[in-house]
Design a protein around this motif. Structure first.
Motif, mmCIF file in Angstrom:
data_model
loop_
_atom_site.group_PDB
_atom_site.id
_atom_site.type_symbol
_atom_site.label_atom_id
_atom_site.label_comp_id
_atom_site.label_asym_id
_atom_site.label_seq_id
_atom_site.Cartn_x
_atom_site.Cartn_y
_atom_site.Cartn_z
ATOM 1 N N PRO A 40 0.792 -1.227 0.000
ATOM 2 C CA PRO A 40 0.000 0.000 0.000
ATOM 3 C C PRO A 40 0.829 1.285 0.000
ATOM 4 O O PRO A 40 1.843 1.374 0.702
ATOM 5 C CB PRO A 40 -0.835 -0.110 1.282
ATOM 6 C CG PRO A 40 -0.153 -1.128 2.122
ATOM 7 C CD PRO A 40 0.495 -2.082 1.164
ATOM 8 N N ASN A 91 -2.930 -1.938 -2.926
ATOM 9 C CA ASN A 91 -3.202 -1.310 -1.632
ATOM 10 C C ASN A 91 -4.041 -2.224 -0.739
ATOM 11 O O ASN A 91 -4.454 -1.820 0.339
ATOM 12 C CB ASN A 91 -3.928 0.022 -1.855
ATOM 13 C CG ASN A 91 -3.053 1.001 -2.623
ATOM 14 O OD1 ASN A 91 -1.843 1.042 -2.436
ATOM 15 N ND2 ASN A 91 -3.653 1.789 -3.501
ATOM 16 N N HIS A 92 -4.284 -3.452 -1.219
ATOM 17 C CA HIS A 92 -5.201 -4.360 -0.529
ATOM 18 C C HIS A 92 -4.494 -5.631 -0.059
ATOM 19 O O HIS A 92 -3.874 -6.346 -0.856
ATOM 20 C CB HIS A 92 -6.365 -4.716 -1.450
ATOM 21 C CG HIS A 92 -7.068 -3.499 -1.961
ATOM 22 N ND1 HIS A 92 -8.071 -2.864 -1.266
ATOM 23 C CD2 HIS A 92 -6.852 -2.758 -3.072
ATOM 24 C CE1 HIS A 92 -8.468 -1.801 -1.935
ATOM 25 N NE2 HIS A 92 -7.745 -1.702 -3.032
#
Ligand code: DQA
Length: 149
Positions: free
Chosen positions: A11, A53-54
């Motif tokens: 992220p 970002n996950h």
């Protein structure tokens, strides 16, 4: 067949160049991909890039690497300090992995002192900026070659 490495960035690494330039520098994620691509080319290693970002997407990318790549270079970014799921994914695929941090996390806040994914990595490179990724690629190349010998 050329050795293949998966280069995973977590992220906010897509925000390089904009985010806290005093810590992370002024070069962008695109610049990073270019830098690591040419380092891999020079080393004769094939590279595949993944940024998310996950947390779950990173877990999926690690699982998807099984039987497809020879090793993983990973900067889990903030998930470094929280993610048992990323640690478990690295352990599950059991591919040689190297951890990279652009900044010297050892000299930063106390909450950055623990790395879960790092527990499944052969080596950690920190505080070297982009150069850390190049060193991680060269380290893994040697490590994998030694294993195959
Ligand atoms: C980082 C260090 C982490 O603590 C931070 O959350 C990041 C980047 C680094 O590359 O220095 O997002 O992994």
């Amino acid at each position: 067949m050329a050795m293949k490495l998966l280069i995973i960035n977590g992220p906010n690494i897509n925000m390089l160049g904009v985010r806290e330039p005093g810590i992370y520098g002024s070069r962008t994620y695109r610049d990073l991909v270019e830098f690591v691509s040419s380092a891999c080319r020079e080393a004769g290693v094939e590279a595949e890039f993944f940024q998310s970002n996950h947390e779950g997407a990173i877990v999926d990318a690690i699982q998807g690497a099984l039987d497809r790549v020879d090793g993983i270079v990973i900067n889990p970014a903030a998930y470094t300090h929280t993610s048992v799921a990323i640690l478990d994914a690295l352990k599950a695929v059991d591919l040689p992995a190297a951890e990279v941090h652009l900044s010297d996390v050892s000299s930063r806040e106390s909450f950055r002192q623990l790395s879960y994914p790092g527990m499944a990595c052969k080596k950690t490179f920190m505080g070297l900026g982009f150069e850390g990724y190049r060193q991680a690629v060269l380290f893994l190349k040697e490590y994998i070659e030694r294993q195959g010998a």
